[in-house]
Design an enzyme around this catalytic site. Structure first.
Site, mmCIF file in Angstrom:
data_model
loop_
_atom_site.group_PDB
_atom_site.id
_atom_site.type_symbol
_atom_site.label_atom_id
_atom_site.label_comp_id
_atom_site.label_asym_id
_atom_site.label_seq_id
_atom_site.Cartn_x
_atom_site.Cartn_y
_atom_site.Cartn_z
ATOM 1 N N GLY A 27 0.820 -1.208 0.000
ATOM 2 C CA GLY A 27 0.000 0.000 0.000
ATOM 3 C C GLY A 27 0.852 1.254 0.000
ATOM 4 C CG ASN A 124 5.396 -11.922 -0.438
ATOM 5 O OD1 ASN A 124 6.053 -12.262 -1.395
ATOM 6 N ND2 ASN A 124 4.743 -10.773 -0.368
ATOM 7 C CB VAL A 255 4.938 6.112 13.065
ATOM 8 C CG1 VAL A 255 3.792 7.007 13.521
ATOM 9 C CG2 VAL A 255 5.690 6.749 11.895
ATOM 10 C CD GLU A 363 0.915 -20.869 -0.954
ATOM 11 O OE1 GLU A 363 2.020 -20.884 -0.408
ATOM 12 O OE2 GLU A 363 0.124 -19.912 -0.835
ATOM 13 C CG HIS A 448 -2.368 -14.547 3.652
ATOM 14 N ND1 HIS A 448 -2.957 -15.526 2.870
ATOM 15 C CD2 HIS A 448 -1.066 -14.509 3.270
ATOM 16 C CE1 HIS A 448 -2.060 -16.058 2.056
ATOM 17 N NE2 HIS A 448 -0.894 -15.467 2.292
ATOM 18 N N GLY A 476 -3.430 -3.309 3.740
ATOM 19 C CA GLY A 476 -4.304 -4.457 3.958
ATOM 20 C C GLY A 476 -5.330 -4.250 5.060
ATOM 21 C CG ASN A 486 -1.839 -16.675 -2.253
ATOM 22 O OD1 ASN A 486 -2.625 -17.303 -2.938
ATOM 23 N ND2 ASN A 486 -0.891 -17.253 -1.578
HETATM 24 P P1 FAE Z 1 3.177 -4.818 4.727
HETATM 25 O O1 FAE Z 1 3.658 -5.380 3.440
HETATM 26 O O2 FAE Z 1 3.068 -5.666 5.901
HETATM 27 O O3 FAE Z 1 3.980 -3.493 5.003
HETATM 28 C C1 FAE Z 1 3.847 -2.757 6.186
HETATM 29 C C2 FAE Z 1 5.196 -2.123 6.534
HETATM 30 O O4 FAE Z 1 5.011 -1.156 7.569
HETATM 31 C C3 FAE Z 1 6.234 -3.114 7.053
HETATM 32 O O5 FAE Z 1 7.420 -2.959 6.331
HETATM 33 C C4 FAE Z 1 6.395 -2.739 8.522
HETATM 34 O O6 FAE Z 1 7.701 -2.982 9.020
HETATM 35 C C5 FAE Z 1 6.060 -1.266 8.512
HETATM 36 N N1 FAE Z 1 5.567 -0.762 9.792
HETATM 37 C C6 FAE Z 1 4.675 -1.342 10.606
HETATM 38 N N2 FAE Z 1 4.413 -0.573 11.692
HETATM 39 C C7 FAE Z 1 5.194 0.554 11.527
HETATM 40 C C8 FAE Z 1 5.379 1.729 12.323
HETATM 41 N N3 FAE Z 1 4.703 1.919 13.483
HETATM 42 N N4 FAE Z 1 6.264 2.655 11.883
HETATM 43 C C9 FAE Z 1 6.950 2.463 10.726
HETATM 44 N N5 FAE Z 1 6.800 1.364 9.945
HETATM 45 C C10 FAE Z 1 5.925 0.427 10.339
HETATM 46 O O7 FAE Z 1 1.649 -4.252 4.482
HETATM 47 N N6 FAE Z 1 0.759 -12.679 -0.003
HETATM 48 C C11 FAE Z 1 0.522 -13.044 -1.298
HETATM 49 O O8 FAE Z 1 -0.304 -12.424 -1.972
HETATM 50 N N7 FAE Z 1 1.216 -14.100 -1.851
HETATM 51 C C12 FAE Z 1 2.113 -14.837 -1.141
HETATM 52 O O9 FAE Z 1 2.730 -15.777 -1.680
HETATM 53 C C13 FAE Z 1 2.342 -14.488 0.222
HETATM 54 N N8 FAE Z 1 3.200 -15.213 0.996
HETATM 55 C C14 FAE Z 1 3.481 -14.777 2.267
HETATM 56 C C15 FAE Z 1 4.434 -15.462 3.024
HETATM 57 C C16 FAE Z 1 4.798 -14.992 4.285
HETATM 58 C C17 FAE Z 1 5.805 -15.743 5.100
HETATM 59 C C18 FAE Z 1 4.204 -13.810 4.805
HETATM 60 C C19 FAE Z 1 4.597 -13.260 6.151
HETATM 61 C C20 FAE Z 1 3.244 -13.129 4.062
HETATM 62 C C21 FAE Z 1 2.870 -13.609 2.802
HETATM 63 N N9 FAE Z 1 1.930 -12.934 2.032
HETATM 64 C C22 FAE Z 1 1.657 -13.354 0.747
HETATM 65 C C23 FAE Z 1 1.182 -11.773 2.562
HETATM 66 C C24 FAE Z 1 1.663 -10.419 2.018
HETATM 67 O O10 FAE Z 1 3.066 -10.309 2.129
HETATM 68 C C25 FAE Z 1 0.953 -9.292 2.792
HETATM 69 O O11 FAE Z 1 -0.446 -9.441 2.580
HETATM 70 C C26 FAE Z 1 1.381 -7.909 2.335
HETATM 71 O O12 FAE Z 1 2.760 -7.715 2.511
HETATM 72 C C27 FAE Z 1 0.622 -6.831 3.095
HETATM 73 O O13 FAE Z 1 0.874 -5.590 2.467
HETATM 74 P P2 FAE Z 1 0.629 -4.228 3.249
HETATM 75 O O14 FAE Z 1 0.959 -3.112 2.329
HETATM 76 O O15 FAE Z 1 -0.724 -4.254 3.860
#
Ligand code: FAE
Length: 507
Positions: A27, A124, A255, A363, A448, A476, A486
Site C-alpha cells: 500500500g 512472502n 511511528v 497452495e 495474511h 491491507g 493470496n
Molecule cells: P506490509 O507489506 O506488511 O507493510 C507494512 C510495513 O510497515 C512493514 O514494512 C512494517 O515494518 C512497517 N511498519 C509497521 N508498523 C510501523 C510503524 N509503526 N512505523 C513504521 N513502519 C511500520 O503491508 N501474499 C501473497 O499475496 N502471496 C504470497 O505468496 C504471500 N506469501 C506470504 C508469506 C509470508 C511468510 C508472509 C509473512 C506473508 C505472505 N503474504 C503473501 C502476505 C503479504 O506479504 C501481505 O499481505 C502484504 O505484505 C501486506 O501488504 P501491506 O501493504 O498491507
C-alpha cells in the site's frame, strides 16, 4: 535488476514534509510512486532495516534452512512456522536483532509479517493471485468490480512484474516434482488444480535449475529474504518511486503517534538501532499522513490513537473486521513410491481450488529441507467467517487482538474437504510431526492479516479516515478479513484505485 538507490539521509527532528507515508509495503509503495509522479514530495518511514548491506557471509539474506540473527524481528529465539520435524523441535536461540520476519504474538494467533523497506514483499512466497471475479463481491463489497478487473488489477499485475512459470519446463524440472505430486493427488480426487502466477523471475529460476545462475529459490531462499530472483517492492514500485527524485525513505524509524497540530499533523517517531533500542525520539509534521503499516501495524496505531485521545474523532469502526484470510497449514505423508524430491524450489506455483464447493483454496507449498521427506505440504486459504477486533489495553500499554485459537475450526473443516478426500483416495494419512508432537493442523498462525480499518466503514470508500481530513489508510487494513486467494495483488490494486481518486480530488 539492481536494488533501488541507497536509503537517503534520515528524517530530522522538527522536519516538515508535505506527505508522510508510514510503512513501505504494498500500500505504501503504490501511494508513494503515484504521489511522486503527480509532483508531490513524499517521505516514507519504515521501522525495519533497508536490507542493502551484506552480512558476514557476504549475503544480504540468510537461507530458510539456517535462520540467524537476520531472520527474526527482535526475538531471542526463532519462531519457525513449521516448528518441528520428525518430532524434533527446530527453533534455536538467536541474538536479538531488527531481523526481517516478525512473528508477532497475540493471545490466540501468531501473525507473521515482513520488516524492512519493502514490507511483506521481502519475505512472502510471491504468489500473485487475482481473485476470481465471481468471488470479488465478498472481498470488497463496496468496490465496483468492473473498475478493478478492467483497470486496477491489470495495472497492479504489470507494475509488480507478475509472470507465469513455463508449463513445459514445470512438467519436467526436478525442483517442481513436489508440485506435480500435488497435482496428481488433487486430480485423482477430482479437484481443480491451477498453476498460479508469481513475482519471482521465472527465467532466473530456469537458469538456477540449469546451474547457470547463482541458486536462490532453488536453494530454498524465501522466508528470511531472497538474494536473487524475487521481484520484491524495492525492485519494482519503490525503485520507480525513488527514480522520480521525490521519494525519500528513512529505515529503522517507528511511528508511535499522530495528532492534529493546527492544519497539519504531528508525528512522533522512534529511531531504532539494529538491536531494537530506541536511540532518539523525533517529532515531525506533515500536511497529509498515509497509514501503510500493514493490517496489524495500521490497526494497532489507530486503535491506540483513538483510545488514548490523540485522534479522538476516529469512528467506532477502528480496530474492527480483522481476519486471518482463513489460513491453515497441514502436511500429508505420501507412500514411498511418491517422493516429493530432495530439491524443492521455495516458490509455489500451484493451488487446489475447492473454494466454491468446500470454501478452501490450497497452495501446494514447498518443504525445502534438502532431504527427501515424502511429505506434501499445503497452506490453505479458507472462507473462515470469524472476525476479531483490536482493543487498547491501558493497563498493559498495548493493543490486544480478540482472535481465539478455536476460531480456526471452520478453516480446518474446510481444508478437510480437500485433504480427507485425497487421503482416502490415496490411502495416505496426515503428517503429525510438523507443528508439534502429534499435531496435524498449523492453526496457530497467519501469513495474511487483513482488516482493522475497513474500507467504507473506518474510512470512506477510497480510504480517507473519517473524522480527519488528510489522514488515509492505504494497506491491507482496508480489506475485511479475506481475499479468497493470496492477498498482495488485491492490496496493490486497491491502493492503485484509491490513490488515483485521492490525487484527483484532494491534492
Ligand atoms: P506490509 O507489506 O506488511 O507493510 C507494512 C510495513 O510497515 C512493514 O514494512 C512494517 O515494518 C512497517 N511498519 C509497521 N508498523 C510501523 C510503524 N509503526 N512505523 C513504521 N513502519 C511500520 O503491508 N501474499 C501473497 O499475496 N502471496 C504470497 O505468496 C504471500 N506469501 C506470504 C508469506 C509470508 C511468510 C508472509 C509473512 C506473508 C505472505 N503474504 C503473501 C502476505 C503479504 O506479504 C501481505 O499481505 C502484504 O505484505 C501486506 O501488504 P501491506 O501493504 O498491507
Amino acid at each position: 535488476m539492481a536494488l533501488a538507490g541507497r536509503a537517503t539521509a534520515a528524517i530530522g527532528d522538527g522536519a516538515h514534509v508535505p506527505v508522510l507515508v508510514i510503512g513501505t509495503g504494498y500500500g505504501g509503495s503504490v501511494t508513494a510512486l503515484r504521489l511522486a509522479q503527480a509532483g508531490v514530495d513524499v517521505h516514507m518511514l519504515e521501522m525495519g532495516q533497508a536490507w542493502e548491506t551484506p552480512g558476514s557471509d557476504g549475503k544480504i539474506f540468510p537461507n530458510t534452512r539456517t535462520p540467524d540473527y537476520r531472520s527474526y524481528w527482535l526475538r531471542t529465539r526463532t519462531k519457525q512456522p513449521l516448528s518441528n520435524f520428525l518430532g524434533f523441535p527446530l527453533d534455536k536461540d538467536v541474538p536479538r536483532h531488527a531481523g526481517i520476519l516478525d512473528a508477532e504474538e497475540f493471545a490466540g494467533i501468531t501473525v507473521y509479517q515482513g520488516r524492512g523497506i519493502g514490507g511483506g514483499s521481502l519475505v512472502n512466497g510471491g504468489m500473485a493471485v487475482t481473485p476470481r471475479r465471481e468471488h470479488f463481491g465478498s472481498v470488497l463489497p463496496s468496490v465496483n468490480p468492473a473498475e478493478m478487473y478492467d483497470v486496477y488489477y491489470p495495472r497492479a499485475n504489470a507494475e509488480l512484474g507478475v509472470n507465469h512459470v513455463d508449463p513445459a519446463w514445470w512438467e519436467t524440472v526436478d525442483c517442481y516434482q513436489y508440485a506435480r505430486v500435488g497435482r496428481k493427488h488433487a486430480q485423482r480426487s477430482n479437484f481443480a488444480f491451477t498453476l498460479v502466477p508469481n513475482v519471482y523471475d521465472m527465467n532466473y529460476m530456469k537458469q538456477e535449475a540449469a546451474g547457470t545462475a547463482t541458486k536462490s529459490a532453488v536453494d530454498g531462499e524465501i522466508l528470511y529474504g531472497n538474494n536473487h530472483g524475487k521481484k520484491s517492492l524495492p525492485k519494482t514500485y519503490l525503485a520507480r518511486a525513488r527514480a522520480t527524485g521525490r521519494v525519500r525513505i528513512t529505515p529503522l524509524h517507528r511511528v508511535t503517534s499522530v495528532t492534529r497540530a493546527g492544519t497539519r499533523y504531528a508525528i512522533v517517531v522512534e529511531q531504532l538501532d539494529t538491536s531494537g533500542n530506541v536511540t532518539a525520539t523525533k517529532t515531525v509534521t506533515a500536511d497529509r499522513v498515509f497509514f501503510a503499516a500493514g493490517s496489524v501495524g495500521t490497526s494497532k496505531l489507530l486503535t491506540k490513537l483513538k483510545a488514548t485521545g490523540a485522534l479522538p474523532n476516529l469512528n467506532g469502526e477502528i480496530g474492527k473486521g480483522w481476519g486471518d484470510n482463513g489460513n491453515v497449514m497441514c502436511g500429508r505423508a505420501n507412500h514411498l513410491w511418491d517422493p516429493t524430491g530432495t530439491v524443492q524450489t521455495s516458490i509455489p506455483t500451484a493451488g487446489i481450488d475447492n473454494w466454491a464447493a468446500g470454501g478452501a483454496f490450497a497452495e501446494v507449498a514447498p518443504l525445502p529441507t534438502g532431504i527427501e521427506t515424502w511429505a506434501s505440504f499445503y497452506l490453505s486459504i479458507t472462507k473462515n467467517p470469524n472476525r476479531a477486533q483490536f482493543t487498547w489495553n491501558a493497563a498493559a500499554n498495548r493493543v490486544d487482538l480478540s482472535w481465539q485459537t478455536a476460531w480456526k475450526q471452520p478453516s480446518i473443516t474446510m481444508a478437510k474437504t480437500i485433504f480427507d478426500k485425497i487421503n482416502s483416495k490415496e490411502g495416505t494419512i496426515y503428517r503429525t510431526d510438523l507443528f508439534g508432537a502429534y499435531k496435524i493442523w498449523g492453526d496457530h498462525l497467519t501469513y495474511h492479516p487483513l482488516g482493522g480499518a475497513v474500507l467504507n466503514k473506518a474510512t470512506d470508500n477510497h480510504g480517507r479516515l473519517h473524522g480527519y481530513p488528510g489522514l488515509y489508510v492505504v494497506d491491507g487494513a482496508l480489506i475485511p478479513g479475506n481475499t479468497t486467494v493470496n492477498p498482495f495483488v488485491t492490496i496493490t490494486a486497491l491502493a492503485e484505485r484509491n490513490i488515483e481518486r485521492i490525487i484527483a480530488e484532494d491534492l
